[in-house]
Design an enzyme around this catalytic site. Structure first.
Site, PDB file in Angstrom:
ATOM      1  N   ASP A 141      15.180 -18.566   1.052  1.00  0.00           N
ATOM      2  CA  ASP A 141      16.365 -17.916   1.600  1.00  0.00           C
ATOM      3  C   ASP A 141      17.511 -17.810   0.610  1.00  0.00           C
ATOM      4  O   ASP A 141      18.463 -17.091   0.846  1.00  0.00           O
ATOM      5  CB  ASP A 141      16.856 -18.643   2.864  1.00  0.00           C
ATOM      6  N   ASP A 158      10.025 -22.868   0.423  1.00  0.00           N
ATOM      7  CA  ASP A 158      11.256 -23.593   0.172  1.00  0.00           C
ATOM      8  C   ASP A 158      11.473 -24.556   1.337  1.00  0.00           C
ATOM      9  O   ASP A 158      10.956 -24.335   2.433  1.00  0.00           O
ATOM     10  CB  ASP A 158      12.413 -22.597   0.066  1.00  0.00           C
ATOM     11  N   ASP A 184      15.687 -18.351  -4.913  1.00  0.00           N
ATOM     12  CA  ASP A 184      14.305 -18.050  -4.543  1.00  0.00           C
ATOM     13  C   ASP A 184      13.885 -16.629  -4.915  1.00  0.00           C
ATOM     14  O   ASP A 184      12.691 -16.323  -4.931  1.00  0.00           O
ATOM     15  CB  ASP A 184      14.114 -18.219  -3.023  1.00  0.00           C
TER      16      ASP A 184
END
EC number: 7.2.2.19
Length: 1094
Positions: A787, A446, A791
């Site tokens: 985070d 990410d 996700d």
């Protein structure tokens, strides 16, 4: 205000064809047409419930930035657990039926609440906007639809988890052996009540071994896997609701569809809500979408996509500021966060690579043990052995082949490595994840909060017709741009005054960049930037008193405030404004250059547009700033300003400059990405952010190399159409979620295989899963970092999920296998190195453990075939596996890397096995046979010293084992009673045991390396090895001299000279292995290298 600037910048960025550098799949289908037949959400949920054999796998298509996507997709994609047909046709029919059921469940959920008028909403949900629901109706809906809570998944009872440890791995073989021992004793006891208790001892010891190792494994590997619990923690505890025309505070889980609720700044959104009114409302969707920029919310219908429109807020997101009133349209599992939760828990826990390797190893060893045991059981029966004796031989052969302590040793080794990486800020929740990270070949990371700092930071400024670079490091202290210009003086004053953000009280002693700020991300960045350069911003604001303010709104796209100036000689009011650059420029007629105003002519306007496009092309959020000193004669000190009528000028202002912000990359990330590249690991960015921003960050951290180009970059450089570019010429690709949605699995596979550098932007949770699955189809071991709540499904699906410890949501942490305590992407590199090292060391541990199996197996084969007195007892073998070998095996986990393992390609999970043919052949047939010969040498020496030459021992078994023969003569004519022979046999056990132990010391030392010389590696670098060697000697001494009098253990006090008989064999093993390593180094790629390097 900042949100509007972002949107303005985003709009211009999307119009620039070259900006995103997007990848276009060949022969991509055209955009989707009209939606399929919509079904209500409740009906879709019921259709799932009607198929109880399906586990729910709800996936959500989130935040697609295209007009074609109008709905949320619900998919089912878990296994159907039905009885398999007996023939292939039935299997095929079942598979076909599964696929048909999957297709039936691919329904689109029509969400049109954002389009409905208030009256239509009242009709649809049977409520009243003013009076709310009646308590009676609310109770009915609560009983009908259930509480506003996420349904927790079914948990495996702890007793089941424990029992699985009791029968997993080698345990089932040992249980069978124990039961057979007890049955054999029972049968023997019926005919002979005075029968020896040896079989009872053996069965009991085997059972105790299984129980102890099972308890240990259960304790070590127990962890919480309840993903739903983290989502439930995010649920607001209370909600303000209007019912029966009264405002009430009720538990959030009692909310029902149709309730009218009120929210204010600081609240978590208690359900999916359609807003009816809003005043300055901004929400933080970062935990859901990964975007850190606050999103403004209003009651108006602004977008066809319900996930894009501003009049819907989502369950569990946070209201940052303002107030709003809305109607609940979804609760609990039916909310968007509920679907993501279902998706996360619906994704099965995939087996880790090391778990697969251990399972593979167990199957091999168990297969060999059972096969050899059954073979020699048959041989024993054919050679007229009693069936009970043959069963004991079978058990002994299985015990000799099964390394009882190995699985516990592996668990300890993984635990030790987990503790080691924990000291380097990597918390491992799943022990096996340590090795999995080492075998990772693709990292899907990410962007926000993982590669970047998760905070907006001023990156560039444009004033005096120049672009200046600001310091984006973590402390922002090294601002190197020119601050002597009069233009900067004016710009800095606007930045400080035209800002509503404030530091939280009591933060004065905290470093500026770490202070808590009340305000949105952009305002926070500007406040901290000003505080670093100007000093106390709060004091500056006090000296320049604010008299009126117009906050940012989506219509005006600017923020304005008017201040009294701190100059006592200047009675003029100062008007300051910031906002979307093009909107600010429209209001200006002059521009400040070098501290002086001059007309804003075409050349300066062009310079502005050039700078704006350049900064926007970097993926940065750009704001414009202007000011105006109000004439004192028209606006005296007593003038009454009115923000509603705007009785002050908002045109012919003076443009001062531009400022751009970005969530900057962490300073350590570029080096970490470089290390990943050298280790053969592909790093893929997967983000929900804009493709231009994603590409800019990817280039700055090295995910896209400086010399790599996308198809669009090549087209721009060559001044040709994108369609004319040969896609093979591009090394990098930036793919949007919309483009990914139109790709077939084959096209995604082609993309992943052909492009070494890839960025996915504007992706949804479903698409992150698709990307992970695509990578796994490439036979890659996939690690996913993240985070946010968004996700968590991908974190759980990946081979290893890595969550951020500081900024990570509870959901992400619970879904992950590893947590980075410092949120530092570079800590992953440390984890990769440790993971590769533990795999190497596990190989060495297994090689060390397997070597003695031949030495343990041969005595029973020789005993059955050649009729020698039994060289070693079964219980004695257990003391080797669980006594002398445990600590040395663990010691190998402390061994340092013997070469630069970070320049090695990731291991192929199907080809580079933990236990390969080379390891088995070398351990069993090379070192193992040497050990067996050495141990037999000690055995024959003991018997020879007592009067039995080796040749006289062959086929002596029947006479030797006879309880009634008490005058058996040796080669010197001495007569031996049954008891004396039994004691000598136990002495032989002890001697054989010591012979194996001495050679295992040499085996332990040679296993320190697989390729390098021991002398290069260093004999004393790993001091724990010598603790292991000392433990071997101490355990052997204790068994021989301390516990030798215990009959059940079958040990005796061995004379000192017998301890040294096997030493020459130990030296031979050392020399032989050094020669093996030397030839491997001298002739890389040769037959010797391919067959002798394990």
């Amino acid at each position: 205000m900042a949100g509007g600037a972002h949107r303005a910048d985003r709009a211009t960025g999307e119009e620039r064809k070259e900006g995103g550098g997007r990848w276009r799949a060949p022969h991509s289908p055209s955009p989707p047409g009209p939606r399929g037949c919509p079904v209500p959400l409740k009906a879709a949920a019921q259709s799932l419930c009607r198929k109880p054999t399906w586990g729910r796998y709800c996936t959500l298509l989130l935040f697609q930035r295209k007009l074609e996507i109008y709905s949320v997709e619900l998919h089912a994609a878990t296994d159907i657990k039905k009885k398999e047909g007996r023939d292939g046709k039935k299997d095929n029919d079942l598979e076909l039926k599964r696929n048909q059921q999957k297709e039936e469940l691919k329904k689109e959920l029509d969400l049109d609440d954002h389009k409905l008028s208030n009256k239509e909403l009242e009709t649809k949900y049977g409520t009243d906007i003013i009076r709310g629901l009646s308590s009676t109706r609310a109770a009915e809906l609560l009983a009908q639809n259930g509480p506003n809570a996420l349904t927790p998944p079914k948990q495996t009872p702890e007793i089941i988890k424990f029992l699985k440890q009791m029968v997993g791995g080698f345990s089932i073989l040992l249980w069978v052996g124990a039961v057979l021992c007890w049955i054999a004793f029972g049968i023997q006891y019926v005919s002979n009540p005075s029968a020896s208790l040896d079989r009872v001892y053996l069965g009991t010891v085997l059972a105790v071994v299984v129980i102890l190792t099972g308890i240990f494994a259960y304790y070590q590997e127990a962890k919480s896997t309840n993903i739903m619990a983290s989502f439930c923690k995010m649920i607001p505890q209370q909600a303000v609701v209007i019912r029966d025309s009264e405002k009430k505070v009720i538990p959030a889980e009692q909310l029902v569809v149709g309730d009218i609720v009120e929210i204010k700044g600081g609240d978590q959104i208690p359900a999916d809500i359609r807003l009816l009114s809003a005043q300055g409302c901004k929400v933080d969707n970062s935990s859901l979408t990964g975007e850190s920029e606050p999103q403004s919310r209003s009651s108006g219908f602004t977008h066809e996509n319900p996930l894009e429109t501003k009049n819907i807020t989502f369950y569990s997101t946070t209201c940052l500021e303002g107030t709003a009133t809305g109607m609940v349209i979804n609760t609990g599992d039916r909310t968007i966060i509920g679907r993501i939760a279902s998706l996360a828990s619906g994704v099965g826990n995939e087996k880790t690579p090391i778990a697969i390797e251990i399972e593979h190893f167990v199957h091999i060893v168990a297969g060999v043990a059972v096969s050899v045991g059954i073979l020699f059981f048959i041989i024993a029966v054919c050679m007229k052995y009693h069936v009970l004796d043959a069963i004991i031989f079978l058990i002994a052969i299985i015990v000799a082949n099964v390394p009882e302590g190995l699985l516990a040793t592996v668990t300890v080794a993984l635990s030790l490595t987990a503790k080691r990486v924990a000291k380097k800020n990597c918390l491992v929740k799943n022990l096996e994840a340590v090795e999995t990270l080492g075998s990772t070949s693709i990292i899907c990371s990410d962007k926000t909060g993982t590669l970047t700092q998760n905070r907006m930071t001023v990156a560039h400024l444009w004033f005096d017709n120049q672009i200046f670079v600001a310091d984006t490091s973590e402390d922002n202290l090294n601002q190197g741009f020119d601050q002597s210009s009069g233009t900067w003086t004016s710009l800095s004053k606007i930045i400080a005054l035209c800002n509503r953000a404030e530091f939280k009280p009591g933060e004065e002693s905290v470093p500026i960049m770490k202070r808590v700020v009340v305000g949105d991300a952009s305002e926070t960045a500007l406040l901290k930037f000003s505080e670093v350069i100007l000093g106390d911003v709060m004091e500056i604001r006090k000296r320049n008193h604010k008299v009126v303010e117009i906050p940012f709104n989506s219509t005006n796209k600017f923020q304005l405030s008017i201040h009294q100036t701190e100059d006592p000689n200047d009675k003029r009011f100062l008007l300051v404004m910031k906002g979307a650059p093009e909107r600010i420029l429209e209001k200006c007629s002059t521009i400040m250059i070098n501290g002086k105003e001059q007309p804003l002519d075409k050349s300066m306007a062009q310079a502005f547009h050039t700078a704006y496009m350049e900064l926007g092309g970097l993926g940065e959020r750009v704001l414009g700033f202007c000011h105006f000193y109000l004439p004192a004669d028209e606006f005296p000190e007593t003038y009454s300003f009115d923000s509603e009528s705007m009785n002050f000028p908002t045109s012919n202002l003076c443009f001062v400059g531009l400022l751009s912000m970005i969530d900057p990359p962490r300073s350590t990330v570029p080096d970490a990405v470089t290390k990943c590249r050298s280790a053969g690991i592909k790093v893929i960015m997967v983000t929900g952010d804009h493709p231009i921003t994603a590409k800019a960050i990817a280039k700055s951290v090295g995910i896209i190399s400086a010399n790599s180009e996308t198809v669009e970059d090549i087209a721009k450089r060559c001044n040709i159409a994108v369609e004319q570019v040969n896609k093979r010429d591009a090394k990098a690709a930036v793919v949007t979620g919309m483009e990914l949605k139109d790709m077939s699995p084959e096209q995604l596979d082609e993309l992943l295989a052909n492009y070494p550098e890839i960025v996915f932007a504007r992706t949804s949770p479903q698409q992150k899963l698709i990307i992970v699955e695509g990578c796994q189809r490439q036979d890659a071991v996939v690690a996913v970092t993240g985070d946010g709540v968004n996700d968590s499904p991908a974190l759980k699906k990946a081979d290893i999920g890595v969550a951020m410890g500081i900024t990570g949501s509870d959901a992400a942490k619970n879904a992950a296998d590893m947590i980075l305590l410092d949120d530092n992407f570079s800590s992953i590199v440390t984890g990769v190195e440790e993971g590769r090292l533990i795999f190497d060391n596990l190989k060495k541990t297994i090689a060390y453990t397997l070597t003695k199996n031949i030495a343990e197996l041969c005595p029973f084969l020789i005993y059955i075939i050649l009729g020698l007195p039994l060289p070693i007892g079964t219980i004695t073998l257990l003391f080797i596996d669980l006594g002398t070998d445990i600590i040395p095996s663990i010691a190998l986990a402390y061994e340092k890397a013997e070469s630069d393992i970070m320049n090695r390609k990731p291991r192929h999970k199907k080809k580079d096995r933990l236990v390969n043919q080379q390891l088995a052949v070398y351990s069993y047939l090379h070192i193992g046979l040497m050990q067996a010969l050495g141990a037999f040498l000690v055995y024959f020496t003991v018997y020879a010293q007592q009067g039995f030459r080796p040749t006289s021992l062959f086929h002596l078994r029947i006479a030797w084992d006879s309880d009634h023969l008490n005058d058996l003569e040796d080669n010197y004519g001495q007569e031996w009673t049954s008891y004396q022979r039994q004691y000598l046999e136990w002495t032989g056990y002890t001697a054989f045991f010591v012979g194996i132990m001495v050679q295992q010391i040499a085996d332990l030392i040679i296993r320190k390396t697989r390729k390098n010389s021991i002398f290069k590696q260093g004999l004393f670098r790993n001091k724990v090895i010598w603790v292991g060697i000392a433990s071997q000697i101490i355990v052997a001494l204790l068994l021989s001299y301390g516990l030798g009098s215990i009959t059940a253990l079958n040990f005796t006090m061995l004379k000192a000279q017998y301890w040294f008989v096997a030493v020459p064999h130990a030296i031979l093993i050392w020399v032989y292995d050094e020669m093996r390593k030397l030839f491997i180094r001298l002739y890389p790629g040769s037959w010797w290298d391919k067959n002798m390097y394990y």
